[in-house]
Design an enzyme around this catalytic site. Structure first.
Site, PDB file in Angstrom:
ATOM      1  N   CYS A   1      45.003 121.808  42.683  1.00 54.60           N
ATOM      2  CA  CYS A   1      46.423 121.430  42.207  1.00 54.60           C
ATOM      3  C   CYS A   1      47.478 122.280  42.866  1.00 54.60           C
ATOM      4  O   CYS A   1      48.316 121.651  43.647  1.00 54.60           O
ATOM      5  CB  CYS A   1      46.417 121.604  40.563  1.00 54.60           C
TER       6      CYS A   1
HETATM    7  N1  LIG Z   1      40.860 119.818  39.135  1.00 60.52           N
HETATM    8  C1  LIG Z   1      41.906 120.016  38.309  1.00 60.52           C
HETATM    9  O1  LIG Z   1      41.862 120.985  37.644  1.00 60.52           O
HETATM   10  C2  LIG Z   1      43.025 118.922  38.174  1.00 60.52           C
HETATM   11  C3  LIG Z   1      43.858 119.228  37.043  1.00 60.52           C
HETATM   12  C4  LIG Z   1      44.989 118.263  36.994  1.00 60.52           C
HETATM   13  C5  LIG Z   1      45.057 117.183  37.739  1.00 60.52           C
HETATM   14  N2  LIG Z   1      44.091 116.956  38.936  1.00 60.52           N
HETATM   15  C6  LIG Z   1      44.159 115.702  39.685  1.00 60.52           C
HETATM   16  O2  LIG Z   1      43.378 114.797  39.139  1.00 60.52           O
HETATM   17  C7  LIG Z   1      42.854 114.365  40.305  1.00 60.52           C
HETATM   18  C8  LIG Z   1      41.376 114.396  40.379  1.00 60.52           C
HETATM   19  O3  LIG Z   1      41.194 115.561  40.611  1.00 60.52           O
HETATM   20  P1  LIG Z   1      39.704 116.205  40.603  1.00 60.52           P
HETATM   21  O4  LIG Z   1      39.760 117.512  40.577  1.00 60.52           O
HETATM   22  O5  LIG Z   1      38.977 115.481  39.506  1.00 60.52           O
HETATM   23  O6  LIG Z   1      38.951 115.805  41.908  1.00 60.52           O
HETATM   24  P2  LIG Z   1      37.545 115.791  42.300  1.00 60.52           P
HETATM   25  O7  LIG Z   1      37.382 115.729  43.666  1.00 60.52           O
HETATM   26  O8  LIG Z   1      36.959 116.623  41.442  1.00 60.52           O
HETATM   27  O9  LIG Z   1      36.866 114.358  41.730  1.00 60.52           O
HETATM   28  C9  LIG Z   1      37.334 112.996  42.250  1.00 60.52           C
HETATM   29  C10 LIG Z   1      36.350 112.073  42.501  1.00 60.52           C
HETATM   30  O10 LIG Z   1      36.704 111.091  42.780  1.00 60.52           O
HETATM   31  C11 LIG Z   1      35.410 110.239  43.589  1.00 60.52           C
HETATM   32  N3  LIG Z   1      36.046 109.210  44.511  1.00 60.52           N
HETATM   33  C12 LIG Z   1      36.822 109.599  45.723  1.00 60.52           C
HETATM   34  N4  LIG Z   1      37.389 108.398  46.140  1.00 60.52           N
HETATM   35  C13 LIG Z   1      37.090 107.522  45.232  1.00 60.52           C
HETATM   36  C14 LIG Z   1      37.130 106.167  45.159  1.00 60.52           C
HETATM   37  N5  LIG Z   1      37.863 105.244  46.127  1.00 60.52           N
HETATM   38  N6  LIG Z   1      36.643 105.402  43.987  1.00 60.52           N
HETATM   39  C15 LIG Z   1      36.006 106.036  42.887  1.00 60.52           C
HETATM   40  N7  LIG Z   1      35.797 107.387  43.077  1.00 60.52           N
HETATM   41  C16 LIG Z   1      36.289 108.163  44.291  1.00 60.52           C
HETATM   42  C17 LIG Z   1      35.173 111.279  44.545  1.00 60.52           C
HETATM   43  O11 LIG Z   1      33.616 111.242  44.739  1.00 60.52           O
HETATM   44  C18 LIG Z   1      35.254 112.618  43.368  1.00 60.52           C
HETATM   45  O12 LIG Z   1      33.969 112.539  42.532  1.00 60.52           O
HETATM   46  C19 LIG Z   1      43.724 114.576  41.513  1.00 60.52           C
HETATM   47  O13 LIG Z   1      44.911 113.914  41.816  1.00 60.52           O
HETATM   48  C20 LIG Z   1      44.177 115.995  40.996  1.00 60.52           C
HETATM   49  O14 LIG Z   1      45.275 116.415  41.597  1.00 60.52           O
HETATM   50  C21 LIG Z   1      42.980 117.940  38.932  1.00 60.52           C
END
Ligand SMILES: NC(=O)c1ccc[n+]([C@@H]2O[C@H](COP(=O)([O-])OP(=O)(O)OC[C@H]3O[C@@H](n4cnc5c(N)ncnc54)[C@H](O)[C@@H]3O)[C@@H](O)[C@H]2O)c1
Length: 436
Positions: free
Chosen positions: A270
């Site tokens: 983030c």
């Molecule tokens: N990690 C955090 O603490 C956090 C907090 C707030 C917001 N976010 C936001 O949430 C979003 C996701 O972050 P995250 O940390 O969960 O990421 P992550 O990498 O942990 O998880 C994303 C998942 O999406 C999957 N993926 C990728 N492309 C895909 C597709 N086309 N179809 C289906 N699945 C797909 C990946 O395999 C992975 O399992 C981002 O935009 C991030 O900025 C993250």
């Protein structure tokens, strides 16, 4: 039965796309609320683990997936033709930066195309991935409407930012207040009803853009304040004043001050990334984003500051980085989790290795490294004992995992570079401890 009735009677099926740090706990929250949940991911290893009832995200607890599996109402798949089974679809895919620090919306676009191909009347789509204001209306909406269905009547669309903080013990997906902004009034109302059925407090906002921008403001606020304390650390350290004691003192003020803590640089999916979604979009309206750029510059340079302090401390002891044995403590970017994304420890390892040091790491949560977007290190975590510590010329504390015995580390390491202010918490002689 219309969608709102399906939601209020919990007979709606919830599809979550992207089962990572955000998607998996969200799926669990809806499952706990009594919904039938269907998870989608392109990573077959994750789908297989979920089918076996295994949780691949340590901090969520071992039993999370097992409990869902034994309760039923849960399935996971890489087959996107099953999107039609879901009444509400929530998108939680990554939003990284490209090579030139531009937003990489390819994951959102790919997912939106998959949904658009199967979109049916009565479905609700919510984007949760962090992104610049306008993404839901300008990118997702046209793709979903491209086959003739109309938003607000045939289907519904909203943005709701995730505020997940992996590893935090006092809050969870269910307890963190949730912002929701619809593309239109009906979409807003239906998505508020959806989240209200699983999350304690839901705050409707006037539009998807307000929800998108609020998330960026939250993360930019953190990035700027972390840069400020990082700068304060460098100034005060040069004056021989301990920044951590200064922050602890300032934090006694009951109003007008919120403590932020310095470190070896930013990590996670983030704070190092999201602010630059706004800097990019701001160019469209000809506005400079000087605060964000300056914060980025300071935070980005912190690993170099740590290396400079390390080099000087070794030099004081008649040693050069070249030829030294250095141990990095902590590969995860923050305590007690296994998330290594954007971790400054990788930068420290790479740069110190380039300078000729033999670098190893220990992290109780990260037994081995794996290939990532920006780093390709093949390393395994080494043992951390009183005896092993004596083999290193220098130990850099990059992450203050609670599993670490800092007194033992202080008693046995020849030189400690402390980037987290942990050493002022242990009683030890201080002439071999350098704040960085
Ligand atoms: N990690 C955090 O603490 C956090 C907090 C707030 C917001 N976010 C936001 O949430 C979003 C996701 O972050 P995250 O940390 O969960 O990421 P992550 O990498 O942990 O998880 C994303 C998942 O999406 C999957 N993926 C990728 N492309 C895909 C597709 N086309 N179809 C289906 N699945 C797909 C990946 O395999 C992975 O399992 C981002 O935009 C991030 O900025 C993250």
């Amino acid at each position: 039965m219309d969608l709102l009735t399906k939601i209020t009677t919990k007979s709606a099926r919830i599809g979550i796309i992207g089962l990572g740090y955000v998607g998996l706990p969200l799926l669990s929250a809806f499952h706990r609320a009594g919904f039938n949940c269907l998870g989608f991911d392109i990573d077959p290893a994750k789908i297989e683990a979920l089918h076996r009832g295994e949780n691949y995200l340590q901090h969520l607890g071992e039993s999370l997936v097992r409990d869902m599996k034994s309760a039923g109402r849960f399935d996971a798949t890489a087959d996107f033709s099953r999107l039609a089974e879901a009444d509400a679809i929530i998108i939680c895919v990554p939003t990284p930066l490209g090579r030139h620090r531009e937003p990489d919306l390819s994951f959102i676009q790919q997912t939106t195309d998959e949904i658009a191909r199967r979109l049916r009347p009565g479905q609700l789509i919510v984007l949760e991935s962090t992104t610049y204001p306008g993404t839901t209306r300008q990118i997702v909406l046209p793709a979903l409407e491209s086959r003739g269905l109309k938003c607000g009547t045939d289907f519904f669309l909203a943005f709701s930012p995730e505020r997940e903080d992996p590893g935090r013990k006092d809050e969870s997906t269910q307890t963190i207040p949730k912002l929701v902004g619809g593309i239109d009034d009906r979409s807003g109302q239906i998505s508020v009803a959806l989240y209200q059925s699983a999350i304690r407090q839901v705050i409707p906002v006037a539009s998807a853009e307000i929800a998108e921008a609020a998330k960026l403001l939250e993360n930019i606020y953190r990035a700027v304040n972390i840069a400020l304390v990082n700068e304060m650390k460098m100034v005060l350290t040069a004056m021989g004043i301990d920044i951590w004691q200064v922050i602890a003192a300032a934090a006694t003020k009951p109003f007008g001050f919120q403590p932020f803590y310095p470190g070896p640089g930013l990590g996670g999916h983030c704070i190092p990334i999201d602010p630059f979604y706004l800097t990019w979009k701001a160019q469209e309206v000809g506005m400079p984003t000087r605060f964000i750029e300056l914060a980025g510059e300071i935070n980005h340079n912190m690993p170099d500051y740590v290396i400079q302090r390390t080099t000087l401390a070794l030099n004081d002891r008649g040693k050069a980085v070249n030829g030294c044995k250095i141990l990095i403590l902590g590969l995860a970017y923050k305590p007690d989790i296994d998330d290594v994304r954007e971790s400054p420890s990788f930068v420290l390892i790479e740069r110190l290795t380039q300078l000729g040091a033999a670098v190893e790491y220990n992290d109780p949560h990260v037994p081995a490294t794996h290939r990532m977007r920006n780093h390709d290190l093949q390393m395994t975590s080494v043992a951390l004992t009183a005896q092993s510590l004596r083999n290193y010329d220098c130990v850099i504390i990059a992450t203050d995992h609670s599993a670490y015995d800092f007194q033992m580390i202080a008693d046995n390491a020849a030189l400690i570079i402390d980037t987290r202010g942990v050493m002022c918490r242990v009683i030890c002689k201080r002439d071999h401890i350098v704040s960085a």
